[in-house]
Motif scaffolding. Structure first.
Motif, short mmCIF file in Angstrom:
data_model
loop_
_atom_site.label_atom_id
_atom_site.label_comp_id
_atom_site.label_asym_id
_atom_site.label_seq_id
_atom_site.Cartn_x
_atom_site.Cartn_y
_atom_site.Cartn_z
N ARG A 1 0.86 -1.18 0.00
CA ARG A 1 0.00 0.00 0.00
C ARG A 1 0.90 1.24 0.00
O ARG A 1 1.59 1.52 0.98
N VAL A 2 0.89 1.95 -1.11
CA VAL A 2 1.76 3.13 -1.23
C VAL A 2 0.99 4.29 -1.87
O VAL A 2 0.14 4.08 -2.73
N ASP A 3 1.32 5.51 -1.42
CA ASP A 3 0.76 6.67 -2.09
C ASP A 3 1.81 7.23 -3.05
O ASP A 3 2.93 6.71 -3.13
N ASN A 4 1.47 8.27 -3.77
CA ASN A 4 2.37 8.81 -4.79
C ASN A 4 3.67 9.35 -4.20
O ASN A 4 4.73 9.22 -4.81
N THR A 5 3.59 9.94 -3.01
CA THR A 5 4.79 10.49 -2.39
C THR A 5 5.79 9.39 -2.04
O THR A 5 6.99 9.51 -2.31
N VAL A 6 5.28 8.32 -1.45
CA VAL A 6 6.14 7.18 -1.10
C VAL A 6 6.71 6.55 -2.36
O VAL A 6 7.90 6.22 -2.42
N PHE A 7 5.88 6.40 -3.37
CA PHE A 7 6.33 5.80 -4.62
C PHE A 7 7.49 6.59 -5.21
O PHE A 7 8.51 6.03 -5.61
N MET B 1 6.56 -2.02 4.16
CA MET B 1 5.31 -1.29 3.89
C MET B 1 4.11 -2.14 4.21
O MET B 1 4.22 -3.36 4.37
N GLY B 2 2.96 -1.52 4.29
CA GLY B 2 1.73 -2.25 4.50
C GLY B 2 1.45 -3.18 3.34
O GLY B 2 1.59 -2.79 2.17
N ALA B 3 1.06 -4.41 3.63
CA ALA B 3 0.83 -5.42 2.59
C ALA B 3 -0.61 -5.40 2.10
O ALA B 3 -1.54 -5.14 2.86
N THR B 4 -0.78 -5.68 0.82
CA THR B 4 -2.12 -5.82 0.25
C THR B 4 -2.60 -7.25 0.41
O THR B 4 -1.87 -8.14 0.84
N PHE C 1 7.91 2.40 6.24
CA PHE C 1 6.96 3.48 5.98
C PHE C 1 5.74 3.29 6.90
O PHE C 1 5.09 2.25 6.86
N GLU C 2 5.48 4.32 7.72
CA GLU C 2 4.32 4.28 8.60
C GLU C 2 3.03 4.41 7.78
O GLU C 2 3.07 4.69 6.59
N ASP C 3 1.91 4.24 8.44
CA ASP C 3 0.63 4.27 7.73
C ASP C 3 0.39 5.60 7.02
O ASP C 3 -0.31 5.65 5.99
N ASP C 4 0.96 6.69 7.57
CA ASP C 4 0.77 7.98 6.93
C ASP C 4 1.84 8.30 5.88
O ASP C 4 1.89 9.40 5.34
N GLY C 5 2.70 7.30 5.60
CA GLY C 5 3.73 7.48 4.59
C GLY C 5 5.05 8.01 5.11
O GLY C 5 6.00 8.17 4.33
N THR C 6 5.14 8.27 6.40
CA THR C 6 6.38 8.78 6.98
C THR C 6 7.45 7.69 6.99
O THR C 6 7.21 6.60 7.53
N PHE D 1 15.85 9.51 3.50
CA PHE D 1 14.68 9.08 4.25
C PHE D 1 14.65 9.65 5.67
O PHE D 1 13.79 9.28 6.46
N GLU D 2 15.60 10.52 5.96
CA GLU D 2 15.67 11.09 7.31
C GLU D 2 15.01 12.46 7.37
O GLU D 2 14.84 13.13 6.37
#
Length: 208
Positions: A81-87, A102-105, A188-193, A207-208
């Motif tokens: 599960r990734v958003d555009n920023t993480v990608f 990352m969170g798994a689908t 990557f946390e749930d909010d993408g951090t 990544f820091e």
């Protein structure tokens, strides 16, 4: 039966040898393949018997968290599960010696994810051999670093690996000696951090 031993060029993998490795994996085989950080034990997704064989070789629990080795990010959204920023952040730093958590689908086999957190580890190694194999298979590989029971460091010499595992695996790829380098682990946390969980060969500063 002795494992097939294939010497593959680390920069320009011979297609006929890559195809031989892929055919073995498609039949449920266990392969030893070089990455940019160490040699790894690999099999295809869904090959339960191969996963169990790898667990026996490593003497690890069948619930050990495997890592997906991928050629690029084309399949990322299928398994994570990734958003555009993480990608974009990942894309700008691969291939390389990173493991991304990352969170798994729902597409991820249960034995491949962390059950409590429902996360998946993913790598895009800076290694032409493993990327060529994943490209021909058109899917990622399940992988586990090749550390023999009782040892702390991964195996680095394919000739030694053949002596150790020639009768326990199906194909061993000689891509030269690979000096062990731990990957940098980014969760990557749930909010993408992004959170740097381990500093290794990959530069953690993006990544820091």
């Amino acid at each position: 039966m002795q494992a097939e031993y294939l010497t593959i060029h680390p920069d320009n993998p011979q297609k006929r040898f890559v195809t031989q490795v892929c055919e073995c994996l498609k039949k449920g085989g266990v392969a030893v393949i070089p990455t940019d950080s160490a040699y790894a034990l690999c099999c295809m997704l869904g090959q339960k018997n191969a996963v169990e064989r790898i667990a026996r070789i490593r003497q690890i629990s069948k619930n050990h968290n495997f890592t997906l080795l991928t050629r690029d990010l084309s399949e990322l959204s299928t398994y994570a599960r990734v958003d555009n920023t993480v990608f974009r952040l990942i894309k700008n730093n691969i291939p390389g010696a990173y493991t991304f958590i990352m969170g798994a689908t729902k597409e991820v086999p249960r034995r491949l994810m962390n059950e409590k957190r429902r996360t998946i580890g993913l790598r895009v190694p800076d290694n032409a051999i493993v990327r060529a194999i994943c490209t021909e298979l058109n899917e990622p590989l399940m992988s586990c670093t090749l550390i023999m029971p009782g040892k702390e460091e991964p195996e680095s010499d394919p000739v030694v690996i053949h002596d150790l595992l020639g009768k326990l695996t199906d194909v061993i790829v000689d891509g030269g000696v690979v000096e062990p380098r731990p990957t940098t682990v980014i969760r990557f946390e749930d909010d993408g951090t992004p959170v740097v969980r381990r500093i290794g060969a990959g530069d953690p500063s993006p990544f820091e």
